[in-house]
Write a protein that holds these residues in place. Sequence first.
Motif, PDB file in Angstrom:
ATOM      1  N   LYS A  71      14.863 -12.473  22.456  1.00  0.00           N
ATOM      2  CA  LYS A  71      14.424 -13.707  22.017  1.00  0.00           C
ATOM      3  C   LYS A  71      15.084 -14.906  23.150  1.00  0.00           C
ATOM      4  O   LYS A  71      14.368 -15.914  23.387  1.00  0.00           O
ATOM      5  N   TRP A  85      10.238 -17.256  27.191  1.00  0.00           N
ATOM      6  CA  TRP A  85      10.358 -18.321  27.869  1.00  0.00           C
ATOM      7  C   TRP A  85      11.779 -18.894  28.192  1.00  0.00           C
ATOM      8  O   TRP A  85      11.923 -19.880  28.953  1.00  0.00           O
ATOM      9  N   ASP A  86      12.585 -18.569  27.241  1.00  0.00           N
ATOM     10  CA  ASP A  86      13.874 -18.974  27.337  1.00  0.00           C
ATOM     11  C   ASP A  86      14.645 -19.027  28.838  1.00  0.00           C
ATOM     12  O   ASP A  86      14.742 -17.894  29.385  1.00  0.00           O
ATOM     13  N   LYS A 139      -1.362 -24.967  27.538  1.00  0.00           N
ATOM     14  CA  LYS A 139      -0.192 -24.370  26.817  1.00  0.00           C
ATOM     15  C   LYS A 139       0.377 -23.163  27.420  1.00  0.00           C
ATOM     16  O   LYS A 139       1.408 -22.983  27.032  1.00  0.00           O
ATOM     17  N   ARG A 140      -0.274 -22.363  28.446  1.00  0.00           N
ATOM     18  CA  ARG A 140       0.124 -21.412  28.867  1.00  0.00           C
ATOM     19  C   ARG A 140       0.785 -21.408  30.046  1.00  0.00           C
ATOM     20  O   ARG A 140       1.419 -20.835  30.901  1.00  0.00           O
ATOM     21  N   LYS A 176      11.424 -26.443  27.828  1.00  0.00           N
ATOM     22  CA  LYS A 176      12.673 -26.878  26.990  1.00  0.00           C
ATOM     23  C   LYS A 176      13.970 -26.545  27.705  1.00  0.00           C
ATOM     24  O   LYS A 176      14.881 -27.168  27.663  1.00  0.00           O
ATOM     25  N   THR A 177      14.121 -25.244  27.966  1.00  0.00           N
ATOM     26  CA  THR A 177      15.242 -24.737  28.591  1.00  0.00           C
ATOM     27  C   THR A 177      15.257 -24.452  29.886  1.00  0.00           C
ATOM     28  O   THR A 177      16.074 -23.376  30.574  1.00  0.00           O
ATOM     29  N   SER A 224       4.329 -26.597  30.793  1.00  0.00           N
ATOM     30  CA  SER A 224       3.984 -26.943  29.508  1.00  0.00           C
ATOM     31  C   SER A 224       5.394 -27.627  28.703  1.00  0.00           C
ATOM     32  O   SER A 224       6.450 -26.947  28.984  1.00  0.00           O
ATOM     33  N   GLU A 225       5.189 -28.604  28.021  1.00  0.00           N
ATOM     34  CA  GLU A 225       6.360 -29.187  27.401  1.00  0.00           C
ATOM     35  C   GLU A 225       7.125 -28.176  26.463  1.00  0.00           C
ATOM     36  O   GLU A 225       8.368 -28.093  26.671  1.00  0.00           O
ATOM     37  N   GLN A 226       6.513 -27.305  25.995  1.00  0.00           N
ATOM     38  CA  GLN A 226       6.992 -26.334  24.941  1.00  0.00           C
ATOM     39  C   GLN A 226       8.071 -25.162  25.851  1.00  0.00           C
ATOM     40  O   GLN A 226       8.725 -24.923  25.795  1.00  0.00           O
ATOM     41  N   ASN A 227       7.229 -24.804  27.042  1.00  0.00           N
ATOM     42  CA  ASN A 227       7.923 -23.859  28.023  1.00  0.00           C
ATOM     43  C   ASN A 227       9.165 -24.572  28.761  1.00  0.00           C
ATOM     44  O   ASN A 227       9.675 -23.694  29.391  1.00  0.00           O
TER      45      ASN A 227
END
Length: 364
Positions: A151, A256-257, A317-318, A327-328, A322-325
């Motif tokens: 993860k 994606w971390d 999104k992929r 983050k770190t 993207s904002e989600q990807n």
Amino acid sequence: MRQRFKVMVITALTLSLSAFGAAAQDELNVVSWDGAYVKSQILGFIRPYEDETGTRVNVIQYTGGIEEIRRQVRAWNVKWDVVDLELFDAIRACEEGLLEPIDPDSLPAAPDGTPATEDFISVSLTPCGVGNVVGSTVVSYSREQFEEGPKTLEDFFDLKQFPGRRGLRRSPQGNLEWALVADGVSRDNVYDVLSTEAGVDRAFNVLNRIKPYIEWWEEGEEAVRLLETGQVVMSSVYSGRVDDAVQRGEPLEIVWDHQVWFYDVWGIPRHGRNTERAMDFLKYATSTESLAAQARYIPYGPVRQSSLALLEPELRKRLPTSEQNLKTAIELDAHWWSKNLDRIAPRFERWAERPVMVPKALPR
């Protein structure tokens, strides 16, 4: 009679050379990467460019770097007309005088008239380069290898909980950043730490933990193949290549971390014979429509805001942007690498070549 024959031969030779020159001018040698990435360029804008202009584009694949450009330019024997470069390499090549300068004001505006200089992500426009995509290096694994997959980035370096071989690109970029983050360095401080010899030592010490289990790759398609064939249980890989494999039915997942995101740019080697046509291709390849078309074949972030606006919400999104990807995410510092690559790359190669023993505490 002999004099007349000589004139006829010279005339025929002149006409042949002229025809050869005209034919050469109707072709372009475009240098890019491999696999799904170059496919996205061929289908996204290279074939449309050929259809619209009548110019034949010969696509040449390479594994990066500027050594071949340096050889061709210094010898005034330039065979590559346009090259897809990682941003840090484009900066180095420009500083060495190996690339043609590019006026950003000459690039096509967005469909609504927004000037290119306002439409492009500013970092992607350099004195000698024009950006095309925001790419990303991520950790990927096959669902068939684990009941519960990794993860976090730290899991990549955890051989006890996730035993098995790892794939890594044979290059210090990205690997040293990941090693430091896995050792507790915050992503905002990575380059400050790497700027010290102690920091570089620390990164190599972390990589030493997994070195006996590393399978090296140089081309993006190799990384995907290592995962598909089970030669590694997880690997660093370009995110768009994973997406392409998933579309083919491969059971791959992306972690994606702490993805490492970067820019690719187009550059034109100096002293070429097709500079004007190369510039025409570059403008076409980085138009709003071309960058959006490429993203539909491989989900990398287009560097024009107007191109992003043309993409479907599900596709956005992929993207690594993207904002989600994000983050770190770690932004690969191209300027730092352009200054430090010559110092670190030789050490990395010596380290990669040096054999290591598998520690007794680890599985063999």
